[in-house]
Scaffold this motif. Sequence first.
Motif, PDB file in Angstrom:
ATOM      1  N   UNK A 136      -3.796  -1.784  -8.039  1.00  0.00           N
ATOM      2  CA  UNK A 136      -4.931  -0.770  -8.046  1.00  0.00           C
ATOM      3  C   UNK A 136      -4.386   0.694  -7.572  1.00  0.00           C
ATOM      4  N   UNK A 137      -4.931   1.791  -8.189  1.00  0.00           N
ATOM      5  CA  UNK A 137      -4.557   2.772  -7.947  1.00  0.00           C
ATOM      6  C   UNK A 137      -5.625   3.813  -7.876  1.00  0.00           C
ATOM      7  N   UNK A 156      -7.814   3.124 -11.332  1.00  0.00           N
ATOM      8  CA  UNK A 156      -7.225   2.107 -12.285  1.00  0.00           C
ATOM      9  C   UNK A 156      -6.721   0.877 -11.685  1.00  0.00           C
ATOM     10  N   UNK A 157      -6.870  -0.102 -12.338  1.00  0.00           N
ATOM     11  CA  UNK A 157      -6.744  -1.620 -11.814  1.00  0.00           C
ATOM     12  C   UNK A 157      -6.071  -2.299 -13.182  1.00  0.00           C
ATOM     13  N   UNK A 158      -5.037  -3.171 -12.903  1.00  0.00           N
ATOM     14  CA  UNK A 158      -4.442  -3.923 -13.760  1.00  0.00           C
ATOM     15  C   UNK A 158      -4.143  -5.414 -13.078  1.00  0.00           C
ATOM     16  N   UNK A 206      -2.186   3.655  -3.993  1.00  0.00           N
ATOM     17  CA  UNK A 206      -2.071   2.777  -4.635  1.00  0.00           C
ATOM     18  C   UNK A 206      -2.225   1.551  -3.743  1.00  0.00           C
ATOM     19  N   UNK A 207      -2.740   0.264  -4.092  1.00  0.00           N
ATOM     20  CA  UNK A 207      -2.626  -0.979  -3.328  1.00  0.00           C
ATOM     21  C   UNK A 207      -2.207  -2.018  -4.302  1.00  0.00           C
ATOM     22  N   UNK A 237       0.829  -1.304  -0.008  1.00  0.00           N
ATOM     23  CA  UNK A 237       0.009   0.065  -0.099  1.00  0.00           C
ATOM     24  C   UNK A 237       0.805   1.451  -0.166  1.00  0.00           C
ATOM     25  N   UNK A 238       0.434   2.202  -0.874  1.00  0.00           N
ATOM     26  CA  UNK A 238       1.206   3.583  -0.943  1.00  0.00           C
ATOM     27  C   UNK A 238       0.378   4.592  -0.886  1.00  0.00           C
TER      28      UNK A 238
END
Length: 629
Positions: A175-176, A205-207, A153-154, A133-134
């Motif tokens: 994830x962000x 956003x997710x990737x 972001x996680x 996590x950031x």
Amino acid sequence: MRYRFLSAVILTLVCGGARLTLAQTPLPSPTPDAPKTVESLSLPKTEPTPVITEPNTPVTAADLSRPVSTATPVITRIGVDPSQVVTLALNDAIRRALENNNTIESARNDVQISETTLRSLEGVYDPIFSVTPTFTRNTGARNSSGSSTNDFSLNLGFDQFLPAGGGRITPFFNNGRSGSVFSSGNSLNTSNTTVVNTASGAFFSSSLGIQYTQPLFRNRAIDNTRRQIRIQRKRLQQSDADFRRQTIETIAQVQRAYWDLVFALRDQQNRQSNLDLTKENLRRVEAQITAGSIAQLARAEVATELANREGDLLLAVQQVSTAENTLKGLLLKEPNAPEWNASLIPTDEANFDTQPIKLEDALADAKQNRPELQRLNLQTEINAVDVQYFRNQVKPQIDLVSSFSLNGFTQKIPGTGTNSADVPLFLAADRSIDPSSYLFDQVNVLRLRSGLAPLTQADIPAPTLTTQNNGSNGSIFNSFRNLFNSSSPTFSVGVSIGFPLRNKTAKADLAGANIQRTQLAAQTRSQEQTVIAEVRNAVQMVETARLRIATARSARENAEIQLQGEQKLYDVGRSTTFLLFQRQNTLVNAQNAEIRAQTDYNKALAELQRATSTTLRANNVVVEGSIIQ
């Protein structure tokens, strides 16, 4: 002397070849692999040689001009309580040694340490799950935008090295959230107009994807991790071979110490019997001196022999203590164990086999079972792993790098919904409010083409907007759904190439491994020669001890006949005390030689088992890793 010789012959013929037979335990002849059985709970004793005595004649102190003490010398064994007696069979001694011997325990720990080292090296293939996590806040300077961002972001990751092929696979799920704020009071330098406005938006956003790296040349067949694991597995087997070797050595030491104690106790009994004979002779001589049939000088000769035999008995007792302490050192774990104060009484009888040992079978067993040869073979296999690894390191490094991912995006549009008082900036009619609002310009272009006057900001009424959730507007969960709604996944394939210019380290390591291979071959041949020499010597020791038993038994039987004849000559006055003592000493030495040959045969068998590494099989001992059964 001629008449004396004839008299001796006549007496021998008259006796009809009769001889005195000592209470000697017969030697059983079991098969080599037959289990030992406990025949009795006490050490068999050798009875003293019968002596023909004359009718008792009263002897008093007044009758003896030179009294001689016939009391048994005080036999002291330091630290041994005579009331504490422990009977011990050979199989029990071996079992206790394997359970309590400190050297065995140390070797067992070496095996366990090697096992933990191997598990530690294999831990590199354990998958690694990571969570990152950031939170980032970027406050912009007072500039044209005057904006700040709050980003969060996680990222979830999973990293796994593959044992086969040396590849590395990394699945990920990132994830962000990024949100921007126009702070109140910031100036937008457009058309020299200062607008005070507050607007905010969030971008999600997710990737979801996977990355895979595969070596194609260097590190494909073997890398340093796999090399260390393979080597440690071989070293674990070496530790197991060392443990077996130490177990075999300990059992062989117990067998030697056990039979040494058997001989020492039998020797002590023989010395005691010989001393008792001397005491009986002294009593008879003193009776004859009292009767006036012999001179006083005869007493001194007997007293001298009595003192000599007392000294022999004391040395025999000392030898018993030495042999017993050696055996206790192999059986007891603690230095303060109470068994140190007890007397050990072996119950197994020395036995022998009349069949000779086959040298060819012994050599075949040694080549197959010797732990030293197994260790060198394993070291050769370790060297082969090193050669394979260093040869692989000489190659260029070419790695295939690939990735595949699915991406999802959403944006939370502020002010959308029914009866909203906020107007999205991209619908504004004035570029001073939103320079990027092209929609207003496009409407005016269409109006001009239609011949209509362009619109101004005052012409646009406050709109009432209804959000259309088509997937591009929403929260983070919409971005999750958009991952699988995307029609354009992202993938990439590439190659990473590295060419060593000289690579001297790998080439030097490869040359050293090849030299070590030649060295190991020479060491293996040398060890095989050592093993062959030990086996041949051990077979010869067994055969020699087997033949010694027959010769020693014959010597003992003839010594008994000689003592019987000498005793009869002495009784009729045809022999002297000196000659009688010689015959008695000869018989004792012959008895000890027979017992020594018997125990030496069993010790030689133990040495042969050690030389051929058949000790575990012969004693029904099973070793699994560091576990002894």
